[in-house]
Design an enzyme around this catalytic site. Structure first.
Site, short mmCIF file in Angstrom:
data_model
loop_
_atom_site.label_atom_id
_atom_site.label_comp_id
_atom_site.label_asym_id
_atom_site.label_seq_id
_atom_site.Cartn_x
_atom_site.Cartn_y
_atom_site.Cartn_z
N LYS A 299 0.84 -1.20 0.00
CA LYS A 299 0.00 0.00 0.00
C LYS A 299 0.87 1.25 0.00
CE LYS A 299 -3.83 -2.45 2.18
NZ LYS A 299 -4.65 -2.74 3.38
N GLN B 161 -4.67 -1.78 9.55
CA GLN B 161 -4.59 -3.09 8.89
C GLN B 161 -5.21 -4.17 9.78
OE1 GLN B 161 -3.65 -3.53 5.74
NE2 GLN B 161 -4.03 -5.72 5.81
N ASP C 33 -10.70 2.72 3.99
CA ASP C 33 -11.11 1.35 3.71
C ASP C 33 -12.61 1.23 3.43
OD1 ASP C 33 -9.08 -0.61 3.67
OD2 ASP C 33 -8.81 -0.46 5.84
N1 GUN Z 1 -6.92 -7.07 5.88
C1 GUN Z 1 -7.28 -7.75 4.77
N2 GUN Z 1 -7.83 -6.93 3.86
C2 GUN Z 1 -7.83 -5.70 4.40
C3 GUN Z 1 -8.26 -4.43 3.94
O1 GUN Z 1 -8.79 -4.25 2.84
N3 GUN Z 1 -8.06 -3.39 4.80
C4 GUN Z 1 -7.51 -3.56 6.02
N4 GUN Z 1 -7.38 -2.48 6.80
N5 GUN Z 1 -7.10 -4.72 6.49
C5 GUN Z 1 -7.25 -5.78 5.67
#
Ligand code: GUN
Length: 289
Positions: free
Chosen positions: A53, A97, A120
């Site tokens: 990311k 996350q 998100d």
């Molecule tokens: N863990 C797995 N997929 C995601 C996501 O799209 N966002 C976040 N914050 N954690 C994740």
């Protein structure tokens, strides 16, 4: 012969579009979008996802800040960090996350994020906006899938779409987006308590496998000409790869692909699209200032 849905290629195109928007902002004297990511602990897949990311942000010209916190941080301390990001005017959007350590409530953390900064799209306010069809941040994977279908001009109106899996971040929100006006699919969500899943998938024009079970979907569960979208990303040990593991989808690709009109590979299908969704939401957050 099946056609491959190339998520990597579409994601690259969208990144170019986003980079162009960043340039436009700069020309107009605006600041570049700034995304922050909180990573708790150093568990392998979360670490990889967050690093990717951060890399994506650099690629499109965003600023990013990675905040690493110790695994034993208390929920109260984490809530304080979130409050800090909520009030930091330099940060446009941020993510925490997932998954979180067991002593921290995922729902309490998600609810503490300012909905305006919820890159998100997990906050109940943003989920609610999505349900009634208002503009807003969309959850990453559902956005990525819808965008793939749109850009490949795969018809969804009036078609039977079966989603395998009902998670809060994929199956359930996707079922809402695909049934909305504009997409107009007839959507069925099947899950771990569904009896005879194959009776549903065999009737499907579009199947989305999002249950997290490697190789679950087999050829005899799929009608000829179906579109198959694979959301699975299970890591399995593999010799001969750079890092000792590989990603495996929920679809038994070599078994299923010959029956399909369109199919996504793993890796290179839905995954790269999930990553650009976060950039899209962050750009949108910056635009609200
Ligand atoms: N863990 C797995 N997929 C995601 C996501 O799209 N966002 C976040 N914050 N954690 C994740």
């Amino acid at each position: 012969m099946y056609n491959l849905i190339d998520g990597k290629k579409i994601a690259s195109e969208i990144k170019l579009e986003i980079a162009a928007e960043v340039e436009k902002r700069l020309s107009a004297g605006k600041k570049v979008p700034h995304l922050a990511a909180i990573l708790i602990g150093n568990e392998g897949s979360s670490e990889t996802y967050v690093n990717n990311k951060v890399k994506d942000c650099a690629e499109v010209g965003f600023k990013s800040t990675l905040i690493r916190l110790n695994r034993d941080i208390s929920e109260t301390e984490l809530l304080e960090r979130i409050a800090g990001l909520n009030s930091d005017t330099d940060i446009d959007g941020f993510i925490v996350q997932l998954p979180l350590p067991e002593h921290i409530s995922e729902n309490r953390i998600i609810e503490a994020i300012d909905p305006e900064k919820d890159a998100d799209g997990f906050h109940p306010v943003n989920i609610g906006r999505m349900v009634i069809g208002l503009d807003g941040y969309l959850p990453a994977t559902p956005f990525g899938i819808v965008e793939l279908l749109r850009r490949y001009k795969i018809e969804t109106a009036g078609r039977n779409c079966v989603i395998i899996g009902r998670s809060n971040i994929v199956g359930r929100p996707l079922s809402i987006l695909l049934s909305q006006k504009g997409m107009d699919a007839t959507v069925t969500v099947v899950h771990s308590k569904t009896r005879n899943i194959e009776n549903f998938t065999r009737e499907a024009d579009i199947i989305v496998a999002a249950l997290g079970s490697p190789g679950f979907l087999k050829a005899d569960m799929v009608k000829v000409g179906a579109v198959v979208i694979d959301v699975g990303t299970t890591r399995v040990q593999a010799s001969g790869t750079k890092n000792g593991w590989k990603l495996v989808g929920d679809v038994d690709f070599y078994d299923v692909a010959p029956r399909c009109s369109w199919i996504t590979p793993v890796p290179g299908g839905v995954g790269p699209m999930t990553r650009v969704a976060l950039l899209r939401n962050t750009l949108m957050a910056a635009g609200k200032k």
